[in-house]
Design a protein around this motif. Structure first.
Motif, PDB file in Angstrom:
ATOM      1  N   THR A  94       0.826  -1.208   0.000  1.00 50.62           N
ATOM      2  CA  THR A  94       0.000   0.000   0.000  1.00 50.62           C
ATOM      3  C   THR A  94       0.862   1.261   0.000  1.00 50.62           C
ATOM      4  O   THR A  94       0.327   2.353   0.117  1.00 50.62           O
ATOM      5  CB  THR A  94      -0.929   0.021   1.226  1.00 50.62           C
ATOM      6  N   SER A 141       2.511   4.363  -1.313  1.00 50.89           N
ATOM      7  CA  SER A 141       2.133   5.164  -2.480  1.00 50.89           C
ATOM      8  C   SER A 141       3.214   6.159  -2.894  1.00 50.89           C
ATOM      9  O   SER A 141       3.011   6.911  -3.834  1.00 50.89           O
ATOM     10  CB  SER A 141       0.828   5.913  -2.188  1.00 50.89           C
ATOM     11  N   LYS A 168       7.428   7.158  -3.910  1.00 50.57           N
ATOM     12  CA  LYS A 168       8.404   6.686  -4.879  1.00 50.57           C
ATOM     13  C   LYS A 168       9.521   5.966  -4.150  1.00 50.57           C
ATOM     14  O   LYS A 168       9.945   6.382  -3.082  1.00 50.57           O
ATOM     15  CB  LYS A 168       8.984   7.860  -5.663  1.00 50.57           C
ATOM     16  N   GLY A 203       4.634  -2.598  -5.549  1.00 52.90           N
ATOM     17  CA  GLY A 203       3.528  -1.705  -5.906  1.00 52.90           C
ATOM     18  C   GLY A 203       3.644  -1.173  -7.320  1.00 52.90           C
ATOM     19  O   GLY A 203       4.286  -1.766  -8.178  1.00 52.90           O
ATOM     20  N   THR A 204       3.042  -0.032  -7.542  1.00 50.01           N
ATOM     21  CA  THR A 204       3.013   0.572  -8.872  1.00 50.01           C
ATOM     22  C   THR A 204       3.647   1.952  -8.846  1.00 50.01           C
ATOM     23  O   THR A 204       3.201   2.874  -9.505  1.00 50.01           O
ATOM     24  CB  THR A 204       1.560   0.679  -9.375  1.00 50.01           C
ATOM     25  N   ASN A 205       4.709   2.098  -8.094  1.00 48.92           N
ATOM     26  CA  ASN A 205       5.358   3.389  -7.897  1.00 48.92           C
ATOM     27  C   ASN A 205       6.573   3.537  -8.799  1.00 48.92           C
ATOM     28  O   ASN A 205       7.072   2.569  -9.352  1.00 48.92           O
ATOM     29  CB  ASN A 205       5.808   3.506  -6.432  1.00 48.92           C
TER      30      ASN A 205
END
Length: 68
Positions: A17, A19, A21, A38-40
């Motif tokens: 979770t 969020s 960088k 994640g998608t950072n």
């Protein structure tokens, strides 16, 4: 920043979770659980390394590899 303080970070969970960088200056960032990073955005510095046990797929993020 004290160069004597180098700690590796191992992320194993599959429901990250975080969020922000990832910015790894010195040490190793290891993602061993699918989607654990994640998608950072991920930036790996000259004195750092990145290792994953899965394919990174993030069309919205950046992967900058200046390290090993």
């Amino acid at each position: 920043m004290n160069p004597a303080y180098v700690y590796n970070l191992y992320v194993t969970g599959t429901s990250n979770t975080f969020s922000g960088k990832w910015n790894v200056v010195i040490g190793t960032l290891l993602g061993s659980g699918n989607r654990s990073l994640g998608t950072n955005d991920i930036t790996i510095g000259v004195e750092a390394a990145l290792e994953t046990t899965y394919d990174l797929y993030n069309p919205q993020g950046a992967l900058i590899l200046d390290g090993k």
